[in-house]
Motif scaffolding. Structure first.
Motif, PDB file in Angstrom:
ATOM      1  N   ASP A   1       0.738  -1.023  -0.058  1.00 38.67           N
ATOM      2  CA  ASP A   1       0.054   0.184   0.127  1.00 38.67           C
ATOM      3  C   ASP A   1       0.848   1.270   0.003  1.00 38.67           C
ATOM      4  O   ASP A   1       0.267   2.331  -0.239  1.00 38.67           O
TER       5      ASP A   1
ATOM      6  N   THR B   1     -11.289  -5.132  -1.145  1.00 42.30           N
ATOM      7  CA  THR B   1     -10.479  -4.220  -1.627  1.00 42.30           C
ATOM      8  C   THR B   1      -8.860  -4.846  -2.221  1.00 42.30           C
ATOM      9  O   THR B   1      -8.326  -5.505  -1.299  1.00 42.30           O
TER      10      THR B   1
ATOM     11  N   VAL C   1      -5.041  -4.519  -3.833  1.00 41.47           N
ATOM     12  CA  VAL C   1      -3.996  -3.475  -3.951  1.00 41.47           C
ATOM     13  C   VAL C   1      -3.342  -3.698  -5.263  1.00 41.47           C
ATOM     14  O   VAL C   1      -2.945  -4.586  -5.832  1.00 41.47           O
TER      15      VAL C   1
ATOM     16  N   GLU D   1      -6.424  -6.714   0.345  1.00 40.33           N
ATOM     17  CA  GLU D   1      -5.752  -5.943   1.742  1.00 40.33           C
ATOM     18  C   GLU D   1      -5.596  -6.823   2.635  1.00 40.33           C
ATOM     19  O   GLU D   1      -6.659  -7.961   2.904  1.00 40.33           O
TER      20      GLU D   1
END
Length: 333
Positions: free
Chosen positions: A109, A175, A177, A187
């Motif tokens: 991230d 979600t 990355v 994530e």
């Protein structure tokens, strides 16, 4: 998906695990054992047909799962078999899941590159006729338990929209990355990995350690002020004494002609020859032209004239130069 051979006899369990060797699993006791070559050939046929069906469902130009690919890579395939009664009595294959460990360079991230080797989902297919019946979740959950991994620790190679919906529905993986390759991670992928503390956390930790430690810090050492740089000179600021002393030539070149009146400031005498009464005052240097002039005015010795006169090889110019000397000088010797 049905085959012309007995699938129930080939795969005794509902979920069968195969590696790169494609060895047939152990058979049930009391069943006939066909030739081992035939069993391996049947397994290769199943893998080739499953790979073609998966490539067609994902609209891929070529299959990514086949028997030859399995033998050349260290991948593992989980095959799900249908255990319900069939009219033909030979069984059927519902789908498969292929996984394997790969070395990847993935971004976290913070957009930092990380070299990892996670377990990757390489191919996943359930036959269209039995989809949305829980077979995919059953096969996927069996793989997670067998490999002892969590869903967020997986890396998926080019997942289809159906696979992304499947992971979101059953494992809350939503979600992702962003990556620069074809793999997708979610994530929490780096949650189990150690990360260096942020600068703010590191600064607060050092401040807390300074409060706890009562030892005073060492005083700072002051450095002398830097001297301003001046102009570069060829010599030091103090004059060199040896530059002021004139170099004296050896005797008799240092003997000066006698003067009628002594100079107002006589030159300094040498420390070694200054006390000699027979030598006149010294001068610092005799020019070369004056030395040559004094040598020309010096009369030759009579023996030298005889040698020159008796030498047949002497040139007439030399004899003329010798005979042109004044007679008054010759009468001196």
């Amino acid at each position: 998906m049905e085959f012309p051979f007995d699938v129930d006899a080939l795969f005794p369990e509902r979920i069968t695990v195969l590696d790169q060797h494609l060895r047939p699993p152990a058979r049930r006791p009391g069943t006939t054992t066909p030739a081992r070559v035939d069993l391996q050939q049947q397994i290769m046929t199943i893998l080739d047909e499953l790979g073609k069906a998966s490539a067609k469902a994902q609209r891929l130009p070529a299959p990514i799962t086949s028997a030859s690919r399995m033998q050349s890579n260290r991948h593992v395939v989980y095959i799900l078999k249908d255990t319900s009664a069939r009219p033909a009595g030979k069984g059927a294959i519902l789908g498969f899941l292929k996984v394997g460990y790969k070395k990847l360079f993935v971004l976290d991230d913070r957009e930092a590159h990380n070299e990892v080797e996670p377990l990757c989902i390489l191919d996943f297919y359930i036959h269209e006729s039995v989809q949305r019946h829980g077979h995919g979740r059953e096969l996927f959950q069996h793989m997670l338990q067998k490999e002892r991994v969590e869903p967020h620790q997986l890396a998926i190679d080019r997942p289809s929209p159906k696979l992304l919906k499947f992971l979101n529905k059953h494992y809350n993986l939503e979600t992702t990355v962003p990556q620069v390759n074809n793999f997708v991670i979610f994530e929490g992928f780096f949650a189990h990995q150690h990360r260096p503390p942020t600068p703010s956390l590191r600064a607060s930790r050092h401040s807390r350690a300074a409060e706890v430690d009562p030892t005073p810090a060492a005083p700072a050492r002051k450095l002398p002020p830097k001297r301003a740089e001046g102009d570069i000179k060829p010599y030091s600021s103090s004059d060199r004494e040896f530059l002021k002393v004139a170099v004296e030539p050896p005797w008799p070149l240092n003997r000066a002609p006698r003067r009628a009146t002594p100079p107002a400031h006589p030159p300094p005498r040498s420390s070694s020859l200054g006390n000699s009464p027979d030598r006149g005052p010294l001068r610092p240097f005799v020019p070369e032209q004056e030395l040559l002039r004094s040598l020309r005015l010096c009369p030759p010795h009579p023996a030298a004239r005889l040698l020159l006169a008796s030498d047949p090889g002497s040139s007439p110019a030399q004899r003329r130069r010798t005979s042109s000397l004044p007679r008054s000088d010759e009468s001196r010797y």
